[in-house]
Motif scaffolding. Structure first.
Motif, short mmCIF file in Angstrom:
data_model
loop_
_atom_site.label_atom_id
_atom_site.label_comp_id
_atom_site.label_asym_id
_atom_site.label_seq_id
_atom_site.Cartn_x
_atom_site.Cartn_y
_atom_site.Cartn_z
N UNK A 194 9.15 24.79 12.85
CA UNK A 194 8.16 23.85 13.68
C UNK A 194 7.47 22.82 12.93
N UNK A 195 6.65 23.45 11.65
CA UNK A 195 6.65 22.14 10.67
C UNK A 195 7.30 21.20 10.82
N UNK A 196 8.60 21.40 10.64
CA UNK A 196 9.96 20.53 10.17
C UNK A 196 10.23 19.54 11.30
N UNK A 197 9.98 20.08 12.44
CA UNK A 197 10.57 19.50 13.87
C UNK A 197 8.99 18.52 13.98
N UNK A 198 7.87 18.86 13.86
CA UNK A 198 6.33 17.86 14.20
C UNK A 198 6.16 16.81 13.13
N UNK A 204 0.84 -0.80 0.04
CA UNK A 204 -0.17 0.12 -0.17
C UNK A 204 0.70 0.72 0.05
N UNK A 205 0.56 2.42 -0.73
CA UNK A 205 1.29 3.14 -0.65
C UNK A 205 0.25 4.33 -0.77
N UNK A 206 1.00 4.69 0.94
CA UNK A 206 0.21 5.85 1.31
C UNK A 206 0.27 6.94 1.36
N UNK A 207 -0.77 7.97 1.31
CA UNK A 207 -0.90 9.65 1.15
C UNK A 207 -0.63 10.40 1.91
N UNK A 208 0.29 9.90 2.94
CA UNK A 208 0.29 10.51 4.51
C UNK A 208 0.75 11.97 4.02
N UNK A 209 1.77 12.31 3.52
CA UNK A 209 2.03 14.07 3.51
C UNK A 209 2.57 14.93 3.94
N UNK A 210 2.16 14.86 6.27
CA UNK A 210 2.56 15.03 6.55
C UNK A 210 2.42 15.14 7.93
N UNK A 211 3.14 15.18 9.30
CA UNK A 211 2.86 14.51 10.38
C UNK A 211 2.54 16.28 11.40
N UNK A 212 2.46 17.57 10.66
CA UNK A 212 1.80 18.77 11.16
C UNK A 212 0.87 18.77 10.46
N UNK A 213 -0.38 19.30 11.55
CA UNK A 213 -1.80 19.30 11.09
C UNK A 213 -1.88 20.58 10.35
N UNK A 214 -1.26 21.81 10.61
CA UNK A 214 -1.66 23.05 9.82
C UNK A 214 -0.60 22.69 8.55
N UNK A 215 0.04 21.68 8.07
CA UNK A 215 0.30 22.16 7.08
C UNK A 215 -0.79 21.17 6.30
N UNK A 251 3.89 9.22 0.77
CA UNK A 251 3.84 9.89 0.29
C UNK A 251 4.01 10.70 1.49
N UNK A 252 5.03 11.69 1.43
CA UNK A 252 5.49 12.42 2.39
C UNK A 252 6.00 13.97 1.54
N UNK A 253 5.86 15.13 1.99
CA UNK A 253 6.31 16.36 1.97
C UNK A 253 7.07 17.00 3.82
N UNK A 254 8.51 16.51 3.42
CA UNK A 254 9.34 16.95 4.58
C UNK A 254 8.94 18.95 4.51
N UNK A 255 9.49 19.04 3.06
CA UNK A 255 9.72 20.87 3.05
C UNK A 255 8.82 21.26 1.90
N UNK A 256 7.73 22.82 2.48
CA UNK A 256 7.25 23.18 1.79
C UNK A 256 7.39 24.44 1.15
N UNK A 257 6.77 25.29 0.89
CA UNK A 257 7.26 26.60 0.70
C UNK A 257 6.86 27.78 2.19
#
Length: 500
Positions: A370-374, A318-329, A359-365
């Motif tokens: 704080x987002x990166x730490x989360x 399964x490829x899972x669209x997680x995208x982020x561990x930050x709720x803000x993101x 699927x995960x985006x560590x860095x976005x514009x």
């Protein structure tokens, strides 16, 4: 041979190892569906897979020159700095075979059609969006010598006009964009995709793909797939019976026992989407078809009843669209999911023995430290940083913004440095500390991957696969170095932010 469909070479420099985001998996069957549609109308067609054969651009042109054809359809994939080389190759072919009609199709030419046609006037036309219908009309027009003016009547086509005239309307030279084509409403009516070079693909470890649906009910800001199918796009699924029939055909004709569903979202919307998945699973189990398969999906579609049925039928990946561990993101991406949804989906899949790909985006514009730490703490908490190739991808991944996405419309301010085409958006991070951290991590991950590839044995290197043995001491040490370096670099910017 009247028609040639081309999969061109796809050279990729090491710094583009995240280029999986460039072409969604669903594109892998685009040429096959066009080919089968043409064959069903008794048109002569030949698929030339220069990418599979690992040809150079020069070799590709040499091979095409040997063939006799009127129409060349090119599944054009964005190649970053190599994009211009591909156009130079097509120009050289056009000079040698000036009477052929060159058509481009795919995600890249769909969204960049105006620029591509204006910058490359030797390209005759571009198929916009879902390609089967428009390309079939184009092929019949070219084969039957209907003339350039006939292009005006083909919905879903953009082309370079040359004083065309149809229905009393004269079009001067320039780029013409016809009305959009309509997506296929009943996918069961499409012939199964033509499968070229099956044995060669298997030798290279390339999966056998099935496209069970098109579109997505999600509206993620970073994804252009929904827009690819048009303003009135919607998720469309084939019937379980139709999907099962295709699987059986491949199983019986080729002896294939592993399939990967190329759908952007295997599950359709709501309860009906999950029931459809269960119906397919039941067909596989009831008919005692001994196969395994993989899927891609959103976290909110992962629930026990459906996963249980699919696992019983042979679900292994399964490829899972997680995208982020930050709720803000997640909110910013318009995922309409929560961090807790992400965790629950991972836990449930693991209960059934499936370790997802992510699927995960560590860095976005707009990322903050704080987002990166989360994100980092989420990856560690969920034990997702297990093997170095996956760890490097998850830790470094920077959002790529292509035309057709909501984010492109919000961020675009000029063509990127690699291409003059308005397709990829270059951007600067709002947070200077995030930019510095991203640059550091990207450099470290690239070097780590190069070291990792050199350490792999010759057998694995020759396979076009994401699966490698990474249980050796070198890989374990490399994985720890990646995690430790990220922690150290992140901590340094938390303690000493960059403001200029």
């Amino acid at each position: 041979m009247s028609i040639v469909l081309l999969e061109h070479p796809r050279p990729r420099p090491p710094e583009r190892y995240e280029s999986v985001v460039n072409t969604p998996l669903s594109a892998c069957l685009m040429t096959g569906y066009i080919a089968s549609t043409l064959i069903s109308r008794h048109l002569e067609v030949n698929v030339v897979d220069a990418n599979l054969n690992e040809w150079s651009f020069a070799k590709m042109i040499q091979e095409l020159e040997k063939r006799s054809f009127k129409l060349l359809g090119v599944h054009f994939v964005y190649l970053w700095e190599y994009t211009g080389d591909m156009f130079k190759a097509l120009l050289s072919l056009k000079k040698k075979l000036p009477d052929i009609h060159i058509n481009l199709y795919g995600h890249f030419p769909t969204f960049a059609s105006g620029d591509l046609l204006a910058e490359n006037p030797f390209v005759d036309s571009i198929t916009i969006g879902e390609p089967e219908g428009a390309f079939l009309e184009l092929a019949e027009s070219i084969v039957n010598n209907k003339g350039h003016s006939a292009l005006l009547a083909i919905n879903g086509l953009a082309f370079n006009a040359a004083n065309s005239k149809a229905d009393g309307v004269t079009v001067e030279s320039g780029v013409v964009q016809n009305r959009p084509g309509k997506p296929v409403s009943d996918l069961d009516k499409l012939p199964f995709p033509y499968r070229n070079d099956f044995k060669q693909k298997k030798k290279k470890g390339i999966s056998t793909y099935i496209l069970a649906s098109r579109g997505c009910y999600g509206k993620c800001t970073f994804c252009y797939l929904d827009n690819f199918y048009g303003d009135e796009s919607y998720w469309r699924g084939r019937s379980p019976e139709n999907i099962f029939k295709e699987i059986c055909n491949i199983y019986e004709n080729y002896g294939e026992k592993y399939f990967y569903f190329a759908d952007a979202n295997f599950f359709g919307p709501g309860r009906n989407g999950k029931e459809r998945a269960c119906q397919l699973a039941n067909l596989i189990v009831d008919k005692e078809l001994n196969i395994n398969f993989g899927i891609e999906c959103r976290v909110n579609d992962v629930e026990e009843k459906t996963i249980s049925a699919l696992v019983k039928a042979g679900l292994k990946e399964v490829f899972l669209g997680i995208e982020s561990g930050s709720q803000r993101s997640l909110d910013k991406f318009r995922k309409y999911t929560t961090v807790e949804d992400n965790k629950n989906a991972i836990y449930l899949l693991r209960e059934y023995g499936i370790e997802p790909n992510y699927g995960f985006i560590m860095f976005d514009p707009d990322s903050t430290i704080t987002d990166v730490r989360e994100n980092f703490e989420f990856l560690k908490e969920m034990n997702m940083l297990r093997t170095p190739s996956i760890t490097a991808h998850l830790l470094h991944h920077k959002q790529t913004i292509f035309k057709g996405t909501f984010d492109f419309e919000q961020k675009y301010y000029g063509p990127n440095t690699d291409s003059g085409t308005m397709y990829e958006c270059s951007y600067e991070f709002k947070d200077k500390s995030v930019k510095a951290l991203s640059d550091d991590i990207n450099s470290f991950c690239l070097k780590s991957l190069r070291d990792l590839f050199r350490n792999r044995d010759e057998f694995n290197v020759h396979f076009d696969s994401c699966v490698y043995e990474e249980d050796d001491l070198f890989s374990r040490q490399m994985n720890k170095k990646l995690i430790d370096h990220f922690e150290m670099a992140l901590k340094s910017f938390e303690d000493n932010p960059v403001f200029t």
